[in-house]
Structures are given as C-alpha cells and as structure tokens.
Design an enzyme around this catalytic site. Structure first.
Site: not given
Ligand code: UT7
Length: 336
Positions: A121, A261, A291
């Site tokens: 990520c 993020h 996500n």
C-alpha cells in the site's frame, strides 16, 4: 539550492499529468451483507467504506494500469514514446515474469525502461520517490509512475474481517524535469520487516506452502491482523507525515492538503489530527473505493484535482502504510 559554482541549479520532478481507472463493477456494503455476517453500519462506522470497485473477467492489473497511464500521458500532452522510465507499484501483478511495468508498456507503447516496486500500500509513494530520484539525478527527463492493485482477487470472500476492506483500481502520474521547486520536495521511506507476519499473502511466490498440496484448488488469500496493523498505522502515518513536512523545511501551517492512503477513516482522522489539519484540508474518498492499495493515493490525487481542490503551488502531503510493514511519506508541491 545553488551548488558551489553558483551556476548549477537543482532539478525537480513536477507532476505534469495524472489519470485514474477503476472497474465498472460496484460492490456495496449491502451486497456484502448478503455474502458474510456483517452490516453496513459496522463497515461504515469502523472503516468509513460504503462501496468499492471490484475487477470483472475483463479487468486486470494491466488493463487498469494502462488506462490510468494513458489518461496521465494525454493530460501531460505526451505519448509513451516521450517517456524514459515506467515505474509500477503493485503487489498484485498479473504474472511474475515479466514485470507488471513491461505488461503495461505492451499496452501503451514506447521503449522506456520498465520496473516494478513492491511496497504494497506504500508502493505509490515509494515509486514516486524512485521516479523523482531518476529525474533529479539527470538519468531521466520524463517518468511515468503508476500505482495499481487488484487485491480483491486475493481476498477470502468468506472472511468478514478482510473482504470488506479492499477495492481495485489504478492511478498514474507523469513526472517531468524542471528547475522550479515542484513535485516531491521531501521523502520519508521506512519499513519494519519483522512486522511482515501481520499483513501478507502466503504462497504467492517461490516458496511453496504446505497448502499447495491442494493445488489446483489452492488460492493464496490475504492474511491480516487488523488490530496490529491499525496500531502501527496510527503511529507511522502521523510520524512519517510530520517528518516529511519537517524535511521539506515547512511547518504544518504551510500544508494545503493531506492526501493519505485510504485504508480506514479512523486512521486518516488520526493522521490529520497529528498534523493539526482541518477536515477540508484532508482528501477522503474511501467511502467510494475502499482500500485500493498502491492506487489509493494517486486516485485520491486525481479526484482532488478534478473537484477543483488543488491550485498551483499548493503543498500536498502524501502518506501511506501497509504490508511490509512499510510506510512512506512526502511533501509534493503541485503544479508545473
Ligand atoms: O493498507 C493496509 C491494510 N490494512 C488496514 O488498514 C487494516 C487496519 N485495521 C483496521 O482497519 C481495523 O482493525 C479493522 C477495520 C480491520 C477492524 O476494526 P476493529 O475496530 O479493529 O475491529 P476488531 O478487529 O477489533 O473486531 C471487533 C469485532 C470482533 O468481534 P468480537 O471479537 O468483539 O466479538 C470482530 O469479530 O468486530 C468483529 N468484526 C466484524 N463484525 C461485523 C470483524 N469484522 C467484522 C465485520 N462485520 N466485517
């Protein structure tokens, strides 16, 4: 900053193009209520997610990454032939050999150098740093940086603690050399490999797990210790973002927007609080995408721009965390 001779100028890597792509298929919390024992109320209140995009049979990491890249090139007024280097951040490549960057290049054209970055990520910020360094060192004039992931292919759809979190997508930026202080002004990269056991996909590599005895039924599913990752995230998001601001020689008051993020709204809120930023200075679109891993920051960047929230000269903070456990942050000055 001038060098010793007084005639050398610092090179920067401005973001001159940007694009994003997500699959058409929408999976809402109501859809998930029919798949696992969960509720829209639980998901929305614990994560901020209301729906996410999920790849269909015609989507892939290559197709999403290529679509985002083409948009970014068009926005920059360039073609793939103008690009010197393609850097792709992904933890869900379509195949191992060849690199995801080469697969995307096959779609968009050109003969740029092509390489992948594996930082889950945090990958987009790692890749942005990599691309910027090539330009700053004079090794490249124009770099295409892509963050793309299709993690829904690797979630266990019967595990309610993970399957509700992830979505698929891609975002891309074009970096071009400039003498103006634009693009990445500071970078903070970090990792704690000892924490790798808290978020990983087993058996998706050269080490064959015992469960491969079940092959071909065996599929490697994402494993996560949510509470551990949450604790880690709250700590490093604030610390890394604050350090990036400091390294850029700025103060929190100089920051126009935080583009974090998008993993959990509570984690984003904690980072914003640490930087003393009001809600209107924080980009949030987790409600619509969940996500999307390496794609989440560039998708949020594109949506911040298209909704008129960015202006020339703005100081943006990118900050990410995830599998590794890795983290990354940077201050980006927006504009050419
Ligand atoms: O890019 C990095 C990717 N990873 C992350 O960002 C993950 C970071 N962690 C998180 O976002 C949170 O830890 C989660 C959203 C994953 C979980 O939220 P939480 O507030 O930490 O919940 P929890 O794991 O402490 O679980 C609380 C309860 C448990 O039930 P009991 O043991 O209290 O009876 C879970 O079984 O909630 C239950 N639960 C659910 N209930 C309804 C877990 N998932 C669900 C669900 N629906 N989907």
């Amino acid at each position: 900053m001038d060098g010793g001779t007084g005639c050398e100028r610092m090179r920067y890597a401005a973001i001159t193009g940007w694009g994003m792509a997500v699959p058409d298929r929408v999976l809402t919390n109501a859809d998930l209520e029919r798949m696992v024992e969960t509720t829209d109320e639980w998901i929305a209140s614990r994560t901020g997610i209301r729906e996410r995009r999920v790849v269909g049979p015609n989507d892939s990491t290559t197709s999403l990454g290529s679509a985002a890249a083409k948009q970014a090139l068009e926005r920059a007024g360039l073609t793939a032939n103008d690009i010197d280097l393609i850097v792709v951040a992904t933890c869900t490549p379509d195949q191992f050999l060849v690199s995801q960057a080469c697969l995307i290049q096959a779609e968009i054209g050109g003969n740029a150098g092509a390489l992948d970055i594996g930082a889950a990520c945090s990958g987009f910020v790692y890749a942005l740093s990599q691309g910027s360094v090539y330009i700053q060192a004079g090794q490249a004039e124009r770099v295409l940086v892509i963050g793309v992931d299709t993690l829904t292919r690797f979630v266990d759809w019967s595990d309610r603690s993970t399957c509700i979190l992830f979505g698929d997508g891609a975002g891309a930026v074009v970096l071009e050399a400039t003498d103006e202080p634009r693009g990445l002004l500071s970078t903070v990269l970090g990792a704690d490999g000892a924490g790798s056991k808290h978020l990983y996909i087993p058996g998706w590599g050269g080490l064959v797990p015992e469960s491969a005895e079940l092959f071909p039924e065996y599929r490697p599913y994402l494993q996560m210790n949510g509470r551990e990752v949450f604790r880690f995230a709250v700590r490093v998001m604030g610390d890394a973002a604050a350090e990036a601001v400091k390294r850029a020689g700025l103060s929190f008051a100089d920051i126009d927007m935080l583009i974090p993020h998008q993993a959990n709204l509570r984690i984003i809120d904690a980072a914003a609080e640490r930087l003393n930023l009001p809600k209107e200075k924080v980009m949030v679109n987790i409600d619509r995408y969940g996500n999307t891993s390496a794609a989440s920051i560039p998708i949020a960047l594109v949506e911040a721009e298209s909704s008129g929230r960015l202006k020339d000269g703005d100081n943006l903070v990118f900050v990410a965390f995830g599998g590794g456990l890795a983290w990354a942050a940077g201050v980006v000055r927006w504009g050419r």
